[in-house]
Design an enzyme around this catalytic site. Structure first.
Site, PDB file in Angstrom:
ATOM      1  CE  LYS A  76      22.579  20.526  -1.251  1.00  0.00           C
ATOM      2  NZ  LYS A  76      21.579  19.869  -0.408  1.00  0.00           N
ATOM      3  CG  ASP A 123      24.724  14.591  -3.610  1.00  0.00           C
ATOM      4  OD1 ASP A 123      25.589  15.307  -4.128  1.00  0.00           O
ATOM      5  OD2 ASP A 123      23.794  15.063  -2.940  1.00  0.00           O
TER       6      ASP A 123
END
Ligand SMILES: Cc1ncc(COP(=O)(O)O)c(C=O)c1O
Length: 406
Positions: A76, A123
Site C-alpha cells: 500500500k 483498515d
C-alpha cells in the site's frame, strides 16, 4: 450460499471502455523512478510456484510477494507515498519527470511547505503507508480505522508517530470522517478511493500502484513468461484497477482479469450483477478476516476500469482466503513458502477450488484454465496481524466446511 463461492460476469451492456492511458507503461516507469529514489526501495520478488502449477495442472503460477515492500509488510505504501510526492511537487513547482525522494524530504521543501497534516482512513495497510511517508517528511498524520480493527495494526501506525484511532463505525464512514476533518482543519486528505470533487489524489494513489505491476511484468518477461490470467483481490478496487489498466494499456485484451472479494463486502461483484452498469454500495456489516478488502463502496474510477476489462467477479467466503494462506505457507516440495495475509491470499485459495473441485469443470473450460495458463497473483500483504495469521496457518482456523462437495 453462505459458504459457497459465487461468480458473475458484467451484466450491463456497454461499448464504452474506460481509458487506461493514465496507467501506461510510461507512467509506471515514471512512478517507479520516484519509488526507486527511496533508500528503502527494492524490487519485491516474483516467486514462481512450479510445483503447485504441476500439481494443479496449469502452465505456471507466479506470486508477487509484497510482504517485502519497504519493510512495511504490504504494497500500500506505493500509493500513499507517490500521491504525497505528487502533491508536494505541485505545491513547490518541482518537475515531475525527475521527482526524487531526496527533494521532497529536503529542508528547502520543508521550509516552503511548512507544517502539513495528512489524514486518511484505513483498515491498516494504507494508513501505515501514509503515516510512514509523513514521518519521513517530518510531517504529521492522522489515521482513522474502522470498528474491529486489529490492535497490532493500530500500534504499527502509532509507532510511526501518527495520531491513529479506531472509530466506532465502518471503513466507509471512516472515509467520510477523514474527509470532514480534512475540510475543517485544512489537513490534506490522502484517501485511496475517490468521490465527487475528490479525484486527483486517489488517481495518483492508483498510479503509485503501477510500480508493482511494472515490476511484475518485467520480472515475468525476464524469465520468458507472460501472464494469461491475473487474479486481483479488491476492497475499493483501486489496486485491481491500476494493475488491470497497466496490463491492458500494454497488452490490450490478451489477458483475462478476475476480481476477487470477500462475501460480506462484495460491492464489485454486486455491481457487476446489476444491469445498470453503475457502482453499487453495501451497507450491511462487513465482518470478514480480509480486513483490507472490507470496503462496501467501490472507488467509482476503479469500477469503470474493472467493469470494462474484467472477465469475472468472484464473491468468496473467508475459508477461501484462509486456505490460500495455508497453501502458500506450506507449499509443494521445491516451491518457496510465502507469508501471505488474509487480504492477500484469497486468489490462490480460489484457484485451488477452480482446479480441484469437479463442480467447476465447465467454468474452468469457459475461462481457459488449463496446462497452458500462466497465472499471476499479487500477495499484497504478509502477516500484518501476526496473531490471526498463526490462528489460521498454525491452528487451522476458518477451514473449509466439512460437508463441502468435491
Ligand atoms: C493487503 C491488501 N490487499 C488488497 C487491498 C485492496 O486494495 P483496494 O482497496 O485498492 O481494492 C488492500 C486494501 O487495503 C490491502 O490492504
Amino acid at each position: 450460499m453462505h459458504h459457497q463461492i459465487q461468480w458473475t460476469s458484467v451484466c450491463s451492456k456497454t461499448d464504452h471502455f474506460a481509458s487506461v492511458e493514465a496507467f501506461s507503461a510510461e507512467t509506471a516507469r515514471r512512478t517507479r523512478q520516484f519509488h526507486r529514489s527511496f533508500p528503502q526501495y527494492r524490487e519485491t520478488s516474483l516467486k514462481p510456484l512450479s510445483g503447485l502449477a504441476w500439481h494443479w495442472k496449469v502452465g505456471g503460477i507466479f506470486v508477487k510477494d509484497e510482504s517485502e515492500r519497504f519493510g512495511l509488510n504490504a504494497f500500500k505504501v506505493l500509493g500513499g507515498s507517490y500521491a504525497i510526492g505528487r502533491y508536494l511537487a505541485d505545491l513547490c513547482g518541482l518537475p515531475l519527470e525527475s521527482l526524487q525522494y531526496s527533494q521532497i524530504i529536503s529542508k528547502e521543501v520543508k521550509n516552503k511547505i511548512g507544517e502539513i497534516t495528512f489524514v486518511t482512513a484505513t483498515d491498516g495497510n494504507h494508513g501505515r503507508g501514509v503515516a510512514w511517508t509523513a514521518a519521513q517528511l517530518g510531517q504529521k498524520s492522522v489515521v482513522y480505522m474502522p470498528k474491529g480493527s486489529s490492535l497490532t495494526r493500530l500500534d504499527h501506525i502509532r509507532e510511526l508517530g501518527s495520531a491513529a484511532e479506531i472509530l466506532d463505525c465502518s471503513y466507509d464512514d471512516c472515509v467520510r470522517r477523514a474527509a470532514m476533518q480534512a475540510k475543517q482543519n485544512e489537513w490534506i486528505l490522502v484517501q485511496d478511493t475517490s468521490f465527487p470533487g475528490y479525484e486527483e489524489i486517489p488517481n495518483w494513489i492508483m498510479q503509485g500502484y503501477t510500480t508493482m505491476a511494472l515490476e511484475a511484468d518485467e520480472q515475468m518477461e525476464r524469465i520468458g513468461e507472460r501472464p494469461t490470467h491475473i487474479f486481483l483481490q479488491a476492497g475499493v478496487g483501486s489496486m485491481a484497477a491500476a494493475v488491470v489498466a497497466y496490463f491492458v494499456s500494454k497488452y490490450g485484451k490478451e489477458i483475462q482479469f478476475f476480481v476477487v472479494e470477500p462475501k460480506t463486502a462484495d460491492c464489485m461483484f454486486r455491481s457487476a450483477q446489476e444491469p445498470d452498469g453503475k457502482a453499487h454500495c453495501i451497507t450491511q456489516q462487513m465482518n470478514t478476516i480480509m480486513a483490507g478488502l472490507a470496503c462496501g463502496e467501490p472507488n467509482p474510477a476503479a469500477w469503470k476500469i474493472l467493469k470494462s476489462y474484467s472477465s469475472t467477479f468472484f464473491s468468496c467466503p473467508d475459508w477461501v482466503s484462509a486456505n490460500g494462506m495455508r497453501i502458500l505457507a506450506a507449499p509443494v516440495k521445491g516451491d518457496e513458502p510465502i507469508i501471505s495475509g488474509e487480504s492477500a491470499a484469497v486468489g490462490i485459495g480460489l484457484l485451488e477450488e477452480l482446479m480441484q473441485n469437479r463442480q467447476w469443470g465447465t467454468f474452468r473450460k469457459k475461462i481457459g484454465l488449463n496446462e497452458h495458463s500462466k497465472i499471476l497473483f499479487f500477495s499484497t500483504e504478509g502477516n500484518t496481524d501476526p496473531q490471526r495469521y498463526q490462528d489460521i496457518v498454525w491452528h487451522g482456523a476458518f477451514h473449509r466446511p466439512n460437508n463441502f462437495t468435491k
